[in-house]
Design a protein around this motif. Sequence first.
Motif, PDB file in Angstrom:
ATOM      1  N   SER A 126      35.722  38.500  49.697  1.00  0.00           N
ATOM      2  CA  SER A 126      34.340  38.967  49.693  1.00  0.00           C
ATOM      3  C   SER A 126      34.084  39.879  48.494  1.00  0.00           C
ATOM      4  CB  SER A 126      34.030  39.709  50.998  1.00  0.00           C
ATOM      5  OG  SER A 126      32.712  40.225  50.988  1.00  0.00           O
ATOM      6  N   TYR A 127      35.042  40.751  48.199  1.00  0.00           N
ATOM      7  CA  TYR A 127      34.903  41.649  47.041  1.00  0.00           C
ATOM      8  C   TYR A 127      34.843  40.835  45.749  1.00  0.00           C
ATOM      9  CZ  TYR A 127      35.668  45.744  44.075  1.00  0.00           C
ATOM     10  OH  TYR A 127      35.522  46.740  43.134  1.00  0.00           O
ATOM     11  N   ILE A 128      35.748  39.865  45.625  1.00  0.00           N
ATOM     12  CA  ILE A 128      35.763  39.013  44.430  1.00  0.00           C
ATOM     13  C   ILE A 128      34.444  38.249  44.307  1.00  0.00           C
ATOM     14  CG2 ILE A 128      36.846  36.995  43.350  1.00  0.00           C
ATOM     15  CD1 ILE A 128      39.504  37.928  44.591  1.00  0.00           C
ATOM     16  N   SER A 129      33.964  37.685  45.402  1.00  0.00           N
ATOM     17  CA  SER A 129      32.748  36.879  45.383  1.00  0.00           C
ATOM     18  C   SER A 129      31.530  37.707  45.004  1.00  0.00           C
ATOM     19  CB  SER A 129      32.525  36.227  46.755  1.00  0.00           C
ATOM     20  OG  SER A 129      33.587  35.357  47.077  1.00  0.00           O
ATOM     21  N   THR A 130      31.421  38.903  45.583  1.00  0.00           N
ATOM     22  CA  THR A 130      30.282  39.769  45.273  1.00  0.00           C
ATOM     23  C   THR A 130      30.273  40.146  43.796  1.00  0.00           C
ATOM     24  OG1 THR A 130      30.268  40.679  47.518  1.00  0.00           O
ATOM     25  CG2 THR A 130      29.163  41.965  45.815  1.00  0.00           C
ATOM     26  N   SER A 131      31.438  40.481  43.266  1.00  0.00           N
ATOM     27  CA  SER A 131      31.531  40.826  41.847  1.00  0.00           C
ATOM     28  C   SER A 131      31.243  39.616  40.962  1.00  0.00           C
ATOM     29  CB  SER A 131      32.924  41.379  41.527  1.00  0.00           C
ATOM     30  OG  SER A 131      33.171  42.561  42.239  1.00  0.00           O
ATOM     31  N   LEU A 153      50.134  33.679  51.932  1.00  0.00           N
ATOM     32  CA  LEU A 153      49.741  33.541  50.532  1.00  0.00           C
ATOM     33  C   LEU A 153      48.414  32.798  50.473  1.00  0.00           C
ATOM     34  CD1 LEU A 153      50.526  33.928  47.533  1.00  0.00           C
ATOM     35  CD2 LEU A 153      51.619  31.678  47.640  1.00  0.00           C
ATOM     36  N   PHE A 154      47.455  33.371  49.748  1.00  0.00           N
ATOM     37  CA  PHE A 154      46.124  32.786  49.611  1.00  0.00           C
ATOM     38  C   PHE A 154      45.805  32.598  48.133  1.00  0.00           C
ATOM     39  CE2 PHE A 154      46.227  35.322  53.471  1.00  0.00           C
ATOM     40  CZ  PHE A 154      45.666  34.485  54.420  1.00  0.00           C
ATOM     41  N   LYS A 155      44.916  31.672  47.862  1.00  0.00           N
ATOM     42  CA  LYS A 155      44.441  31.504  46.487  1.00  0.00           C
ATOM     43  C   LYS A 155      42.920  31.414  46.472  1.00  0.00           C
ATOM     44  CE  LYS A 155      45.078  26.439  46.362  1.00  0.00           C
ATOM     45  NZ  LYS A 155      45.704  25.314  45.636  1.00  0.00           N
ATOM     46  N   THR A 156      42.335  32.076  45.491  1.00  0.00           N
ATOM     47  CA  THR A 156      40.902  31.976  45.221  1.00  0.00           C
ATOM     48  C   THR A 156      40.747  31.161  43.951  1.00  0.00           C
ATOM     49  OG1 THR A 156      40.369  34.098  46.272  1.00  0.00           O
ATOM     50  CG2 THR A 156      38.813  33.249  44.643  1.00  0.00           C
ATOM     51  N   ILE A 157      39.958  30.107  44.020  1.00  0.00           N
ATOM     52  CA  ILE A 157      39.843  29.165  42.919  1.00  0.00           C
ATOM     53  C   ILE A 157      38.405  29.097  42.417  1.00  0.00           C
ATOM     54  CG2 ILE A 157      40.191  26.763  42.206  1.00  0.00           C
ATOM     55  CD1 ILE A 157      42.015  26.464  44.673  1.00  0.00           C
ATOM     56  N   LEU A 158      38.254  29.116  41.095  1.00  0.00           N
ATOM     57  CA  LEU A 158      36.986  28.765  40.474  1.00  0.00           C
ATOM     58  C   LEU A 158      37.147  27.358  39.909  1.00  0.00           C
ATOM     59  CD1 LEU A 158      34.128  29.512  39.443  1.00  0.00           C
ATOM     60  CD2 LEU A 158      35.230  30.192  37.295  1.00  0.00           C
ATOM     61  N   GLY A 159      36.402  26.413  40.453  1.00  0.00           N
ATOM     62  CA  GLY A 159      36.522  25.031  40.036  1.00  0.00           C
ATOM     63  C   GLY A 159      35.458  24.624  39.046  1.00  0.00           C
ATOM     64  N   PRO A 160      35.394  23.340  38.709  1.00  0.00           N
ATOM     65  CA  PRO A 160      34.411  22.831  37.743  1.00  0.00           C
ATOM     66  C   PRO A 160      32.964  23.078  38.161  1.00  0.00           C
ATOM     67  CG  PRO A 160      36.143  21.213  38.142  1.00  0.00           C
ATOM     68  CD  PRO A 160      36.326  22.291  39.160  1.00  0.00           C
ATOM     69  N   ASP A 161      32.728  23.205  39.468  1.00  0.00           N
ATOM     70  CA  ASP A 161      31.365  23.445  39.942  1.00  0.00           C
ATOM     71  C   ASP A 161      30.941  24.901  39.812  1.00  0.00           C
ATOM     72  OD1 ASP A 161      32.997  24.571  41.852  1.00  0.00           O
ATOM     73  OD2 ASP A 161      32.163  23.466  43.554  1.00  0.00           O
ATOM     74  N   LYS A 162      31.856  25.739  39.277  1.00  0.00           N
ATOM     75  CA  LYS A 162      31.587  27.172  39.068  1.00  0.00           C
ATOM     76  C   LYS A 162      31.335  27.915  40.377  1.00  0.00           C
ATOM     77  CE  LYS A 162      32.072  26.632  34.709  1.00  0.00           C
ATOM     78  NZ  LYS A 162      33.325  27.049  34.058  1.00  0.00           N
ATOM     79  N   LYS A 163      31.928  27.415  41.458  1.00  0.00           N
ATOM     80  CA  LYS A 163      31.848  28.089  42.748  1.00  0.00           C
ATOM     81  C   LYS A 163      33.240  28.510  43.186  1.00  0.00           C
ATOM     82  CE  LYS A 163      27.711  25.652  44.345  1.00  0.00           C
ATOM     83  NZ  LYS A 163      27.122  24.785  45.408  1.00  0.00           N
ATOM     84  N   LEU A 164      33.312  29.652  43.864  1.00  0.00           N
ATOM     85  CA  LEU A 164      34.593  30.164  44.344  1.00  0.00           C
ATOM     86  C   LEU A 164      34.913  29.596  45.723  1.00  0.00           C
ATOM     87  CD1 LEU A 164      34.323  33.964  43.439  1.00  0.00           C
ATOM     88  CD2 LEU A 164      35.577  32.203  42.185  1.00  0.00           C
ATOM     89  N   LYS A 165      36.188  29.317  45.950  1.00  0.00           N
ATOM     90  CA  LYS A 165      36.628  28.947  47.284  1.00  0.00           C
ATOM     91  C   LYS A 165      38.013  29.530  47.532  1.00  0.00           C
ATOM     92  CE  LYS A 165      38.556  24.397  46.046  1.00  0.00           C
ATOM     93  NZ  LYS A 165      38.554  22.954  46.383  1.00  0.00           N
TER      94      LYS A 165
END
Length: 241
Positions: free
Chosen positions: A95-100, A127-139
């Motif tokens: 949530s912190y990463i997404s808001t920023s 272990l978790f990963k946050t990814i920015l993909g080609p669609d420029k959206k975080l997941k």
Amino acid sequence: MTLIVSWIGVDDKKDKKEIASIYISSDSRYTWGNSGRYDYGIKVFGSTKFPEIFGFCGDVMFPSMILGQIIPQIDNGILLENSDNAEMKSDKIFSYISTSFDSYPSKFIGDSFTILHGTRFEKAFKLFKTILGPDKKLKKEEIFLGNISTKVFSGGSGAKEFDQNWLQWEREKHNDYRTSRAVYHCLHKTLKEIKDPQTGGLSQIVGLYRNKNARLFGIVENEKKIHLWKRKFGRYKLSKY
């Protein structure tokens, strides 16, 4: 784009196998296209007050900036609570990463990045990963850890060369087969022989065990000690002595 690797160490108990440690390791190269490179960039981070470790690959600017903010937020008891389980901690950090990220200037967003987050609640590791993909959206996704000592993630532009080398250690006849040290040995070999121009410099490692919090490891290269040195306000730098 870099090279980042994560692996686990597993203990053989009488009745079952248990994860005893988790590590995130990376190279140290920052690149700006073909314009230049810097081989002393920090790509792994750890909290001194909570069992949280991080690393990233891909675009440098946003991940390095956001992790530089998250670590002091955690260390000062602002972002996480001691009662938070692994999923709650992961959700708060995402949530912190997404808001920023929503406030980050879109024209400065790189093609992609991955942020790894290793955590422990009681004796259980995640272990978790946050990814920015080609669609420029975080997941956000959880990475399966299993119950053998092995690599659990490799990413970045250097991952192809690492994965090819890793096949040597995946053979049962190898002396280091199914050991956590095998992954670091493979990483060291890969960085020494890497052809990818966006990957290079020395390795850096952060780990997490069954007790206490993040541990930053130094290495010895050409009889010189290299380590991550933590400064005030959560900033890190590579230091030689």
